[in-house]
Write a protein that holds these residues in place. Structure first.
Motif, PDB file in Angstrom:
ATOM      1  N   THR A   1      67.012  33.321 -12.792  1.00  0.00           N
ATOM      2  CA  THR A   1      66.615  34.139 -13.941  1.00  0.00           C
ATOM      3  C   THR A   1      66.093  33.225 -15.032  1.00  0.00           C
ATOM      4  O   THR A   1      66.599  32.115 -15.239  1.00  0.00           O
ATOM      5  CB  THR A   1      67.792  34.967 -14.465  1.00  0.00           C
ATOM      6  N   PRO A   2      65.054  33.644 -15.768  1.00  0.00           N
ATOM      7  CA  PRO A   2      64.418  32.775 -16.764  1.00  0.00           C
ATOM      8  C   PRO A   2      65.318  32.525 -17.966  1.00  0.00           C
ATOM      9  O   PRO A   2      66.283  33.236 -18.222  1.00  0.00           O
ATOM     10  CB  PRO A   2      63.159  33.557 -17.149  1.00  0.00           C
ATOM     11  N   ALA A   3      64.960  31.470 -18.709  1.00  0.00           N
ATOM     12  CA  ALA A   3      65.761  31.090 -19.877  1.00  0.00           C
ATOM     13  C   ALA A   3      65.687  32.134 -20.974  1.00  0.00           C
ATOM     14  O   ALA A   3      66.669  32.401 -21.658  1.00  0.00           O
ATOM     15  CB  ALA A   3      65.278  29.742 -20.403  1.00  0.00           C
ATOM     16  N   SER A   4      64.541  32.758 -21.193  1.00  0.00           N
ATOM     17  CA  SER A   4      64.362  33.734 -22.262  1.00  0.00           C
ATOM     18  C   SER A   4      64.845  35.105 -21.802  1.00  0.00           C
ATOM     19  O   SER A   4      64.257  35.716 -20.913  1.00  0.00           O
ATOM     20  CB  SER A   4      62.892  33.807 -22.676  1.00  0.00           C
ATOM     21  N   LYS A   5      65.931  35.579 -22.399  1.00  0.00           N
ATOM     22  CA  LYS A   5      66.491  36.863 -22.000  1.00  0.00           C
ATOM     23  C   LYS A   5      65.619  38.038 -22.451  1.00  0.00           C
ATOM     24  O   LYS A   5      65.664  39.112 -21.870  1.00  0.00           O
ATOM     25  CB  LYS A   5      67.904  37.017 -22.570  1.00  0.00           C
ATOM     26  N   GLY A   6      64.836  37.807 -23.479  1.00  0.00           N
ATOM     27  CA  GLY A   6      64.028  38.907 -23.980  1.00  0.00           C
ATOM     28  C   GLY A   6      62.623  38.950 -23.408  1.00  0.00           C
ATOM     29  O   GLY A   6      61.836  39.825 -23.733  1.00  0.00           O
TER      30      GLY A   6
ATOM     31  N   ALA B   1      62.785  24.015  -8.017  1.00  0.00           N
ATOM     32  CA  ALA B   1      63.038  23.570  -9.390  1.00  0.00           C
ATOM     33  C   ALA B   1      63.942  24.562 -10.107  1.00  0.00           C
ATOM     34  O   ALA B   1      63.852  25.776  -9.894  1.00  0.00           O
ATOM     35  CB  ALA B   1      61.731  23.410 -10.144  1.00  0.00           C
ATOM     36  N   LEU B   2      64.813  24.049 -10.937  1.00  0.00           N
ATOM     37  CA  LEU B   2      65.614  24.854 -11.868  1.00  0.00           C
ATOM     38  C   LEU B   2      65.405  24.233 -13.240  1.00  0.00           C
ATOM     39  O   LEU B   2      65.922  23.148 -13.539  1.00  0.00           O
ATOM     40  CB  LEU B   2      67.097  24.849 -11.471  1.00  0.00           C
ATOM     41  N   LEU B   3      64.633  24.900 -14.079  1.00  0.00           N
ATOM     42  CA  LEU B   3      64.245  24.348 -15.367  1.00  0.00           C
ATOM     43  C   LEU B   3      65.331  24.566 -16.409  1.00  0.00           C
ATOM     44  O   LEU B   3      66.209  25.427 -16.256  1.00  0.00           O
ATOM     45  CB  LEU B   3      62.935  24.987 -15.824  1.00  0.00           C
ATOM     46  N   ALA B   4      65.281  23.781 -17.462  1.00  0.00           N
ATOM     47  CA  ALA B   4      66.291  23.862 -18.524  1.00  0.00           C
ATOM     48  C   ALA B   4      66.422  25.293 -19.033  1.00  0.00           C
ATOM     49  O   ALA B   4      65.419  25.948 -19.356  1.00  0.00           O
ATOM     50  CB  ALA B   4      65.913  22.922 -19.662  1.00  0.00           C
ATOM     51  N   GLY B   5      67.634  25.791 -19.091  1.00  0.00           N
ATOM     52  CA  GLY B   5      67.913  27.141 -19.565  1.00  0.00           C
ATOM     53  C   GLY B   5      67.910  28.188 -18.481  1.00  0.00           C
ATOM     54  O   GLY B   5      68.403  29.307 -18.690  1.00  0.00           O
ATOM     55  N   GLU B   6      67.346  27.875 -17.308  1.00  0.00           N
ATOM     56  CA  GLU B   6      67.329  28.846 -16.220  1.00  0.00           C
ATOM     57  C   GLU B   6      68.702  28.916 -15.537  1.00  0.00           C
ATOM     58  O   GLU B   6      69.459  27.957 -15.525  1.00  0.00           O
ATOM     59  CB  GLU B   6      66.254  28.491 -15.195  1.00  0.00           C
TER      60      GLU B   6
END
Length: 559
Positions: free
Chosen positions: A332-337, A352-357
């Motif tokens: 799931t992406p870092a930005s919840k909105g 890849a798992l990016l910062a915040g994901e």
């Protein structure tokens, strides 16, 4: 401490009386006396042979493990040529342990010995005990007494959990359980003595050769020892080797650990003489594949999880891979909105798992254990050269919990991610076949019982864990009475308690045991055993000659 010298027996010549295969990478050497046992252990420890891994002394045997069947064959030949009349030097100290005698089996011991409760306590405290050897678990010392009045059989069915500090009798020995663990000895009391502490210079409170006195008390039990310099620090003052510090290398944080998530590498072989099993990943092939996929060395530490359920958040950009059991993956992406859709990477391939994901590992649809590797490998403190969690001994980090921060090591320079691979998994709709070679105590069973063992299907019970698979089927009966003296065991050993339901030892197994081993699963099939959930079935099949030990060793089985 005063050195004491264990002299060779003057009554009999110290010699090897037999060499039995214990799987295809180990031998069980039978010896004429305890002095011969100590001599062989001392010589192999002082002068290890090529491929030698562990040397585990017991009452009348020494178990030797090696890296390959070829190496164990050469070790057998080497053992036969040693002079075992050579004495072994051992350091000694007097350790006094306070005991509250209120054990669950005290009345049973009184009945078995023909003594009353008070007489059992008097006999236990009234003699000097000597630590003959260590094993079973870290800090577990087998103590021999001065008289045989307290010799009692082990329980017909071992307990799944014996509390830490339990004082027990088993066969001709007494011991103190260093931590909660399975066990089949008779419990007569309890103590607060700390038998194993990695914060001490020597972790084991009682070492082979030490003398031990038990002191009966009515309240809190304590311990005094001759080694004043090794007094245990208060728990709150000790550095914790189980904490993963946050910092510059922090790369992941556990949001949900699932049913059971642990840090595992390829384990810590070579410490079985201290009672420490090798531990490490249950499905070592799966961990190796996960590490190859992210460009790590194959033995880098990763996460082993049971039935999925893990949720991880990346604190910095990472490259991951998941192997082993079939599990759905969702990022799931870092930005919840935001409107960025979730991603669903494949198992057995790097991603890849990016910062915040957030990575969510779903429930396993096939297999039991999954392995997550991160590029660089999971860091943190090592215990005895490994980052593995050992659920039997308590060595290594705790089970992962929500909020645990996992440091990540730098990637190896020049390393590259790998191509997708396939995880071989047992078929869920049919019995998994595990190949076995004869166990060192196969002669404790009749030919009919051996056939029953091989021809039937065994069901994996819910009581199974990293220590071993508990199997259910038609009970196996022994062809002889009596108790087997405790001796070294290997990963893959199939022990048969008196109740007749076998236990297949896995990564966190005790290093010694007292039940006869009917067979040993060949090394190449052990990863399959790690992927068997409760309710699945297993069938054992005799391994072909190519999977067994060299002919030179077979010829020495009754040297």
């Amino acid at each position: 401490m005063t050195p004491i010298q264990q002299q060779a027996s003057k009554a009999t010549h110290a010699e090897v009386t037999g060499i039995r295969p214990a799987g295809n990478r180990a031998i069980l050497v039978e010896l004429s006396s305890l002095d011969a046992v100590l001599s062989l252990q001392a010589q192999l420890t002082a002068h290890p042979q090529p491929g030698q891994i562990d040397v585990i002394a017991a009452a009348a045997t020494v178990l030797v493990t090696a890296e390959s069947s070829q190496a164990i064959g050469a070790l057998a030949a080497h053992v036969r040529g040693l002079d075992l009349d050579a004495p072994a030097e051992i350091q000694s100290a007097l350790v006094t342990i306070d005991v509250v005698y209120d054990g669950e089996d005290l009345d049973e011991v009184a009945s078995l010995t023909g003594l009353g409760r008070e007489a059992v306590v008097a006999a236990h405290t009234g003699q000097l005990w000597t630590a003959a050897f260590a094993g079973f678990a870290p800090g577990f010392a087998y103590l021999t007494g001065e008289n045989p009045s307290l010799e009692v059989p082990r329980r017909r069915s071992p307990r799944t959990a014996v509390p830490a500090g339990a004082v027990a009798l088993g066969g001709a020995y007494s011991a103190v359980y260093p931590r909660q663990s399975p066990g089949g000895w008779q419990l007569i009391g309890r103590t607060d003595a700390v038998m194993w502490d990695l914060g001490r210079e020597n972790p084991a409170l009682i070492r082979p050769g030490d003398n031990v006195r038990f002191n009966a008390v009515r309240a809190q039990a304590t311990v005094t020892a001759g080694r004043q310099a090794e007094t245990r620090q208060p728990a709150e003052d000790q550095p914790s080797e189980e904490e993963f510090p946050a910092g510059e290398g922090a790369g992941l944080i556990v949001r949900k650990p699932g049913l059971q998530a642990t840090i595992q590498d390829l384990g810590r072989p070579g410490f079985a003489s201290l009672g420490v099993s090798s531990a490490g990943a249950m499905d070592r092939g799966a961990l190796r594949r996960a590490n190859r996929l992210v460009g790590n060395r194959e033995g880098a530490a990763g996460i082993e999880l049971l039935f999925g359920g893990l949720e991880l958040e990346a604190l910095t950009d990472q490259v991951l891979a998941v192997t082993g059991a079939e599990v759905p993956l969702e990022i799931t992406p870092a930005s919840k909105g935001g409107t960025t859709p979730a991603r669903h990477p494949e198992c057995d391939a790097p991603f890849a798992l990016l910062a915040g994901e957030m990575l969510k590992v779903g429930n396993a649809t096939r297999g039991l254990r999954s392995y997550l590797a991160v590029r660089g490998g999971i860091g943190g403190p090592e215990a005895l050269g490994s980052r593995s969690t050992d659920t039997m001994s308590g060595v290594g980090p705790n089970l992962l919990e929500a909020g645990t921060v996992l440091p990540v090591e730098p990637a190896n320079p020049g390393s590259v991610v790998g191509h997708p691979e396939v995880s071989p998994l047992p078929e869920s709709d049919q019995a998994t076949v595990l190949r076995v070679v004869p166990g060192p105590r196969q002669d404790w069973f009749s030919c009919e019982t051996l056939q029953d063992f091989l021809k039937q299907e065994w069901t994996v019970t819910p009581q199974s864990n990293r220590i071993g698979l508990r199997l259910k089927g038609q009970s196996l009966s022994r062809s002889r009475d009596g108790e087997l003296s405790s001796e070294g065991t290997v990963r893959g050993a199939v022990q048969v308690p008196p109740e007749g339901q076998p236990v297949l030892f896995l990564s966190d197994h005790p290093v010694t045991g007292g039940y006869p081993v009917i067979a040993v699963v060949v090394h190449a099939d052990l990863d399959k055993a790690a992927q068997l959930p409760p309710g699945t079935t297993v069938r054992f099949a005799a391994a072909p000659p190519s999977a067994a030990l060299p002919e030179t060793l077979k010829e020495s089985s009754h040297a």
